[in-house]
Write a protein that holds these residues in place. Structure first.
Motif, mmCIF file in Angstrom:
data_model
loop_
_atom_site.group_PDB
_atom_site.id
_atom_site.type_symbol
_atom_site.label_atom_id
_atom_site.label_comp_id
_atom_site.label_asym_id
_atom_site.label_seq_id
_atom_site.Cartn_x
_atom_site.Cartn_y
_atom_site.Cartn_z
ATOM 1 N N TYR A 53 0.850 -1.191 0.000
ATOM 2 C CA TYR A 53 0.000 0.000 0.000
ATOM 3 C C TYR A 53 0.887 1.242 0.000
ATOM 4 C CZ TYR A 53 -4.004 -3.020 1.053
ATOM 5 O OH TYR A 53 -4.992 -3.980 1.006
ATOM 6 N N GLU A 56 -1.183 4.532 0.846
ATOM 7 C CA GLU A 56 -1.770 4.566 2.180
ATOM 8 C C GLU A 56 -0.717 4.577 3.294
ATOM 9 O OE1 GLU A 56 -4.618 2.697 -0.716
ATOM 10 O OE2 GLU A 56 -2.476 2.508 -0.245
ATOM 11 N N ALA A 127 -4.800 4.446 7.366
ATOM 12 C CA ALA A 127 -5.777 4.721 6.315
ATOM 13 C C ALA A 127 -7.116 4.153 6.784
ATOM 14 C CB ALA A 127 -5.354 4.069 4.999
#
Length: 217
Positions: A53, A56, A127
């Motif tokens: 990610y 994020e 996130a």
């Protein structure tokens, strides 16, 4: 969902602190994966592939990838020496709990090790859309919020962990390997013969963004 007593106990264990790493590979031309950055653990019991990610959890991804490919300097927790090498090469999964998670990334293999020096420890990243509501979450283990180093865990199933306490920085597949690793013989939650992370492969599928983690100098 109700959280089994063993999982509640394991949350406390994770808070106590808490692969050949870093080689970059070129994906095949017929690679069908979504564009993005991928981290594959090659272990004694098979491979675990994870999509990272980047948006994020940018600092976590950059730090962990930098350690994996030997681009970040750190102080060795055992000797205090400044090191810059492929960090995860040959490390173990030092804590495994069936139906919960597997944990690794400690260079001394006790659950107390972490890189030192500038940049360590580093802060959590959160996130809101990322929760521990699916199996295969790749997250940072820590000894309290904002104390991240190199230890990580991968969940075997959805678990009742607070998502704002542990940075979720990837989503893993090959959960049959996670399940196998979680069921090696143990004493308590410590494997009697800890399985190894033989190598971490870092791969980019599609175009790289500016300042891509794997392209750091």
């Amino acid at each position: 969902m109700s959280i089994p007593r063993r999982v509640l106990w394991a949350v406390a264990v994770l808070a106590a602190w808490p692969v050949v790493a870093g080689a970059q590979a070129q994906p095949a031309a017929n690679d069908k994966r979504e564009p993005g950055l991928y981290w594959t653990f090659e272990t004694d019991l098979g491979n675990i592939a994870c999509k990272l990610y980047e948006k994020e959890a940018p600092n976590t991804v950059r730090t962990m990838v930098g350690l994996a490919i030997g681009k970040i300097s750190y102080q060795d927790p055992a000797t205090g020496a400044t090191m810059k090498k492929r960090y995860f090469d040959g490390l173990t999964f030092h804590r495994v709990i069936p139906n919960f998670m597997i944990q690794g990334g400690d260079p001394i293999g006790t659950g107390a090790g972490a890189p030192g020096g500038p940049g360590f420890p580093y802060k959590n990243e959160h996130a809101p859309q990322l929760k521990f509501d699916v199996a295969g979450r790749l997250a940072m283990a820590n000894r309290g919020k904002d104390t991240n180093g190199s230890q990580f865990f991968i969940t075997e199933q959805p678990v009742g962990l607070p998502d704002n306490t542990y940075t979720i920085w990837g989503q893993c597949e090959n959960l049959n390997v996670v399940r196998a690793l979680a069921r090696v013989p143990t004493t308590g939650d410590r494997p009697r013969n800890p399985p190894h992370i033989k190598r971490v492969m870092i791969e980019r599928v599609g175009p790289a963004p500016a300042n891509a983690p794997e392209a750091m100098p």
